[in-house]
Design a protein around this motif. Structure first.
Motif, PDB file in Angstrom:
ATOM      1  N   GLU A  63       2.576  50.311  16.723  1.00 50.52           N
ATOM      2  CA  GLU A  63       3.529  51.015  15.723  1.00 50.52           C
ATOM      3  C   GLU A  63       2.955  51.509  14.711  1.00 50.52           C
ATOM      4  N   GLY A  64       3.387  52.072  13.400  1.00 51.25           N
ATOM      5  CA  GLY A  64       3.101  52.017  12.018  1.00 51.25           C
ATOM      6  C   GLY A  64       1.654  52.917  11.512  1.00 51.25           C
ATOM      7  N   VAL A  65       1.232  53.559  12.244  1.00 49.18           N
ATOM      8  CA  VAL A  65       0.096  54.450  12.706  1.00 49.18           C
ATOM      9  C   VAL A  65       0.775  55.316  11.719  1.00 49.18           C
ATOM     10  N   GLU A  66      -0.457  54.854   9.902  1.00 49.85           N
ATOM     11  CA  GLU A  66      -0.518  55.774   9.044  1.00 49.85           C
ATOM     12  C   GLU A  66      -2.191  56.871   9.128  1.00 49.85           C
ATOM     13  N   THR A  67      -2.700  56.441   9.414  1.00 50.43           N
ATOM     14  CA  THR A  67      -4.138  57.227   9.201  1.00 50.43           C
ATOM     15  C   THR A  67      -4.473  57.917  10.263  1.00 50.43           C
ATOM     16  N   LYS A  68      -5.616  58.950  10.522  1.00 45.18           N
ATOM     17  CA  LYS A  68      -6.702  59.366  11.697  1.00 45.18           C
ATOM     18  C   LYS A  68      -7.140  58.383  11.787  1.00 45.18           C
ATOM     19  N   GLU A  69      -8.065  57.267  11.180  1.00 45.87           N
ATOM     20  CA  GLU A  69      -8.724  56.141  11.582  1.00 45.87           C
ATOM     21  C   GLU A  69      -8.202  55.731  12.369  1.00 45.87           C
ATOM     22  N   GLN A  70      -6.693  54.993  11.846  1.00 43.03           N
ATOM     23  CA  GLN A  70      -5.701  53.878  12.906  1.00 43.03           C
ATOM     24  C   GLN A  70      -6.029  54.500  14.486  1.00 43.03           C
ATOM     25  N   LEU A  71      -5.499  56.007  13.896  1.00 41.87           N
ATOM     26  CA  LEU A  71      -5.185  56.301  15.345  1.00 41.87           C
ATOM     27  C   LEU A  71      -6.705  56.738  15.932  1.00 41.87           C
TER      28      LEU A  71
END
Ligand code: C2E
Ligand code: CA
Ligand code: CA
Ligand code: CA
Length: 275
Positions: free
Chosen positions: A232-240
């Protein structure tokens, strides 16, 4: 001085009185709003990281206030939970969500729908009846409905909770644990109950890559119990990218899409699916 102290106390009690009155007003307004059905649902897509397609959406309630406009759940869900109004509001949300899902299903839109169930609503006797009513409808895609509950729902009488979860599962609904990892309960419930999905709380995702070890642990746990795992709360392409590299099943968050009105949802999904 003593005088200052007294003034301060008077000031505080006046301020608290004003706060209490403001809260009473919200309560009265909420009662009216529930009767008038002043609530709508927004929907946030959930992206499958293997197929890069939207497989699901979460229903998120908003209060459409006649004067103040759209009000977010942070301003009213807790009050509803504390006063018991959530039992009626939750019922209303469940009806809206189930009707929406049925309409999607009828028009060939093959997407799952997650619905948030508050602790008090989970305890409400009417929940099982309502779920049974919907699932008995021939056009109702019960297997496409997921109920999101938080860990604190699972604290308490385990036999009672197990019975309820079993009843829900036997109708064909899926169960997800929302905000996973933030509750104060121990993890014994994980092997005790049949859970279809764990949603990793956004507080872990926002701390990537530092929180990598704990997310890896949750991913392993989910795999062991055969649960789908959603970040949940994925906000950046790095996190993805991190989540994709570590075989996380699904991602939900502003980087994928904000919650949107129903009329915009399938356009957003179309864009996400075609890259
Ligand atoms: P939740 O169930 O954990 O829902 C996720 C919340 O995070 C939503 O806020 C969503 O808009 C927000 N969010 C999604 N992606 C991101 C992101 O990338 N970054 C950040 N910072 N936030 C993101 P929302 O809609 O304001 O709802 C807040 C909470 O209110 C929900 O948290 C849930 O606990 C409660 N709630 C919302 N709708 C319902 C409902 O229909 N019934 C019940 N019982 N509770 C609800
Ligand atoms: Ca949720
Ligand atoms: Ca959550
Ligand atoms: Ca949350």
């Amino acid at each position: 001085s003593k005088q200052d102290g007294r003034n301060r106390i008077t000031f505080f009690s006046e301020e608290m009185g004003a706060l209490a009155r403001a809260r009473d007003l919200v309560e009265i307004e909420l009662k009216r709003a529930i009767q008038n059905r002043e609530f709508i649902l927004h929907f946030q897509p959930r992206l499958c990281l293997r197929t890069n397609r939207v497989v699901s959406a979460e229903a998120l309630v908003r209060w459409q206030h006649p004067k103040r406009g759209l009000i977010m759940p942070a301003e009213f869900i807790a009050i509803c939970e504390e006063t018991g109004m959530i039992e009626d509001l939750g019922q209303l949300i469940l009806e809206m969500a189930c009707q929406t899902s049925m309409a999607w299903h009828k028009s060939g839109k093959d997407i799952e729908l997650s619905i948030n169930i508050s602790p008090r609503q989970f305890a409400d006797k009417r929940l099982l009846d309502a779920l049974r009513d919907f699932s008995s409808h021939p056009d109702f895609p019960t297997g496409k409905i997921e109920l999101e509950i938080t860990e604190n729902v699972l604290i308490g009488d385990h036999d009672f909770i197990a019975q309820k979860l079993d009843a829900i599962a036997s109708m064909g609904y899926r169960i997800a644990i929302d905000d996973f990892g933030t509750g104060y309960s121990n993890l014994s419930y994980i092997s005790r109950f049949q859970l279809n999905c764990l949603k990793i709380d956004q507080s872990f995702v926002s701390q990537l890559p530092k929180s990598g070890p704990i997310i890896s642990l949750i991913l392993t746990l989910a795999e062991q119990i055969g649960a789908t795992i959603v970040a949940e709360g994925v906000e950046t392409k790095e996190q993805l990218a991190w989540l994709r590299n570590h075989q996380c099943d699904q991602a939900q968050g502003y980087f994928v899409s904000h919650p949107v009105e129903e009329k915009d949802l399938f356009g957003v999904i179309e864009d996400l699916n075609t890259g």
